[in-house]
Design a protein around this motif. Structure first.
Motif, PDB file in Angstrom:
ATOM      1  N   THR A 181       4.506  16.938 -12.853  1.00 22.37           N
ATOM      2  CA  THR A 181       3.777  16.956 -11.837  1.00 22.37           C
ATOM      3  C   THR A 181       3.574  14.891 -10.972  1.00 22.37           C
ATOM      4  O   THR A 181       2.870  14.579 -11.932  1.00 22.37           O
ATOM      5  CB  THR A 181       2.066  17.535 -11.754  1.00 22.37           C
ATOM      6  N   ILE A 182       4.123  15.032  -9.679  1.00 20.60           N
ATOM      7  CA  ILE A 182       3.948  13.479  -9.770  1.00 20.60           C
ATOM      8  C   ILE A 182       2.740  13.875  -8.395  1.00 20.60           C
ATOM      9  O   ILE A 182       2.390  14.804  -7.307  1.00 20.60           O
ATOM     10  CB  ILE A 182       4.601  13.033  -8.156  1.00 20.60           C
ATOM     11  N   SER A 183       1.863  13.142  -8.499  1.00 16.84           N
ATOM     12  CA  SER A 183       0.342  12.750  -7.325  1.00 16.84           C
ATOM     13  C   SER A 183      -0.170  10.888  -8.032  1.00 16.84           C
ATOM     14  O   SER A 183       1.015   9.961  -7.864  1.00 16.84           O
ATOM     15  CB  SER A 183      -0.836  13.331  -8.217  1.00 16.84           C
ATOM     16  N   ARG A 184      -0.799  10.919  -6.491  1.00 16.21           N
ATOM     17  CA  ARG A 184      -0.625   9.760  -6.416  1.00 16.21           C
ATOM     18  C   ARG A 184      -2.289   9.269  -5.654  1.00 16.21           C
ATOM     19  O   ARG A 184      -2.803  10.021  -5.588  1.00 16.21           O
ATOM     20  CB  ARG A 184      -0.193   9.502  -4.470  1.00 16.21           C
ATOM     21  N   ASP A 185      -2.639   8.569  -5.785  1.00 17.87           N
ATOM     22  CA  ASP A 185      -4.112   8.339  -6.102  1.00 17.87           C
ATOM     23  C   ASP A 185      -4.763   6.650  -5.085  1.00 17.87           C
ATOM     24  O   ASP A 185      -4.302   6.226  -5.796  1.00 17.87           O
ATOM     25  CB  ASP A 185      -5.315   8.161  -6.612  1.00 17.87           C
ATOM     26  N   LYS A 186      -4.688   6.920  -3.847  1.00 11.11           N
ATOM     27  CA  LYS A 186      -4.505   5.664  -2.576  1.00 11.11           C
ATOM     28  C   LYS A 186      -5.843   4.828  -2.653  1.00 11.11           C
ATOM     29  O   LYS A 186      -5.303   3.835  -2.579  1.00 11.11           O
ATOM     30  CB  LYS A 186      -4.490   7.346  -1.067  1.00 11.11           C
TER      31      LYS A 186
ATOM     32  N   THR B 179       0.678  -1.308  -0.182  1.00 13.20           N
ATOM     33  CA  THR B 179       0.117  -0.100   0.273  1.00 13.20           C
ATOM     34  C   THR B 179       0.876   1.132  -0.031  1.00 13.20           C
ATOM     35  O   THR B 179       1.786   1.175   0.435  1.00 13.20           O
ATOM     36  CB  THR B 179      -0.723  -0.204   1.357  1.00 13.20           C
ATOM     37  N   LEU B 180       0.895   2.729  -0.833  1.00 16.68           N
ATOM     38  CA  LEU B 180       1.012   4.051  -0.714  1.00 16.68           C
ATOM     39  C   LEU B 180       0.784   4.437   0.714  1.00 16.68           C
ATOM     40  O   LEU B 180       2.030   5.732   0.681  1.00 16.68           O
ATOM     41  CB  LEU B 180       0.356   4.207  -1.926  1.00 16.68           C
ATOM     42  N   ASP B 181       0.705   3.916   1.768  1.00 20.73           N
ATOM     43  CA  ASP B 181       0.177   4.651   2.838  1.00 20.73           C
ATOM     44  C   ASP B 181       1.765   4.263   3.366  1.00 20.73           C
ATOM     45  O   ASP B 181       2.355   4.737   4.515  1.00 20.73           O
ATOM     46  CB  ASP B 181      -0.954   3.817   3.861  1.00 20.73           C
ATOM     47  N   TYR B 182       2.540   3.015   3.110  1.00 21.10           N
ATOM     48  CA  TYR B 182       3.664   2.744   3.356  1.00 21.10           C
ATOM     49  C   TYR B 182       4.982   2.521   2.908  1.00 21.10           C
ATOM     50  O   TYR B 182       5.956   2.142   3.152  1.00 21.10           O
ATOM     51  CB  TYR B 182       3.884   1.343   4.463  1.00 21.10           C
ATOM     52  N   TYR B 183       4.732   2.796   2.009  1.00 20.97           N
ATOM     53  CA  TYR B 183       5.618   2.830   0.390  1.00 20.97           C
ATOM     54  C   TYR B 183       6.129   3.866  -0.278  1.00 20.97           C
ATOM     55  O   TYR B 183       4.713   4.158  -0.378  1.00 20.97           O
ATOM     56  CB  TYR B 183       5.227   1.844  -0.593  1.00 20.97           C
ATOM     57  N   SER B 184       7.541   4.872  -0.497  1.00 22.67           N
ATOM     58  CA  SER B 184       7.630   6.192  -0.754  1.00 22.67           C
ATOM     59  C   SER B 184       7.727   5.398  -2.662  1.00 22.67           C
ATOM     60  O   SER B 184       7.751   4.688  -2.578  1.00 22.67           O
ATOM     61  CB  SER B 184       8.379   7.286  -0.857  1.00 22.67           C
ATOM     62  N   ILE B 185       7.622   6.489  -3.519  1.00 20.95           N
ATOM     63  CA  ILE B 185       7.330   5.871  -4.887  1.00 20.95           C
ATOM     64  C   ILE B 185       8.084   6.764  -5.395  1.00 20.95           C
ATOM     65  O   ILE B 185       8.391   8.471  -5.213  1.00 20.95           O
ATOM     66  CB  ILE B 185       5.941   6.267  -5.982  1.00 20.95           C
ATOM     67  N   GLY B 186       9.322   6.711  -6.296  1.00 23.01           N
ATOM     68  CA  GLY B 186       9.802   7.495  -7.119  1.00 23.01           C
ATOM     69  C   GLY B 186       9.454   7.295  -8.916  1.00 23.01           C
ATOM     70  O   GLY B 186       9.651   6.552  -8.974  1.00 23.01           O
TER      71      GLY B 186
ATOM     72  N   THR C 131      -2.406   4.391  -7.141  1.00 26.81           N
ATOM     73  CA  THR C 131      -1.416   3.971  -8.338  1.00 26.81           C
ATOM     74  C   THR C 131      -0.361   5.566  -7.769  1.00 26.81           C
ATOM     75  O   THR C 131      -1.899   6.729  -6.829  1.00 26.81           O
ATOM     76  CB  THR C 131      -2.250   4.898  -9.128  1.00 26.81           C
ATOM     77  N   VAL C 132       0.209   5.705  -8.272  1.00 27.93           N
ATOM     78  CA  VAL C 132       0.854   6.813  -8.737  1.00 27.93           C
ATOM     79  C   VAL C 132       1.037   7.608 -10.012  1.00 27.93           C
ATOM     80  O   VAL C 132       1.511   6.673 -10.355  1.00 27.93           O
ATOM     81  CB  VAL C 132       3.292   6.614  -8.444  1.00 27.93           C
TER      82      VAL C 132
END
Length: 124
Positions: A69-74, A28-35, A78-79
């Motif tokens: 621009t970077i964004s995320r949809d938890k 889950t994106l709650d715990y993992y950062s994305i590059g 998806t990022v």
């Protein structure tokens, strides 16, 4: 099983736009950062942008500031990377990657799960 799948690449004219997607599964994106990273032929891999799992803070390479621009949809896990005002120098394979330890960082050696990449070509 951690998996990242990129999509959205393609051929676009200079000045155009693309939106890349990175769909995550197995975590889950709650715990993992994305590059987001990119690699052009004959060049080293370059950090483009990142977003922190903890607070959603972001960072950008100087070469893309004001254009990407970077964004995320938890909810969709998806990022996105919105790329505007594209230049031929932006042509590369774009990869997303993830890690839990470093927050938002553009250092590729701090990421341990990688997608397979999507090609973006900017050409007239």
């Amino acid at each position: 099983q951690v998996q990242l799948v990129e999509s959205g690449g393609g051929l676009v004219q200079p000045g155009g736009s693309l939106r890349l997607s990175c769909v995550a599964s197995g975590f889950t994106l709650d715990y993992y950062s994305i590059g987001w990273f990119r690699q052009a032929p004959g060049k080293e891999r370059e950090g483009v942008s990142c977003i922190s799992s903890r607070d959603g803070s972001t960072d950008y390479a100087d070469s893309v500031k004001g254009r990407f621009t970077i964004s995320r949809d938890k909810a969709k896990n998806t990022v996105y990377l919105q790329m505007n005002s594209l230049k031929p120098d932006d042509t590369a394979i774009y990869y997303c990657a993830t890690q839990t330890a470093w927050g938002c960082t553009l250092r590729s050696d701090r990421y341990y799960y990688w997608g397979q990449g999507t090609q973006a070509t900017v050409s007239s």
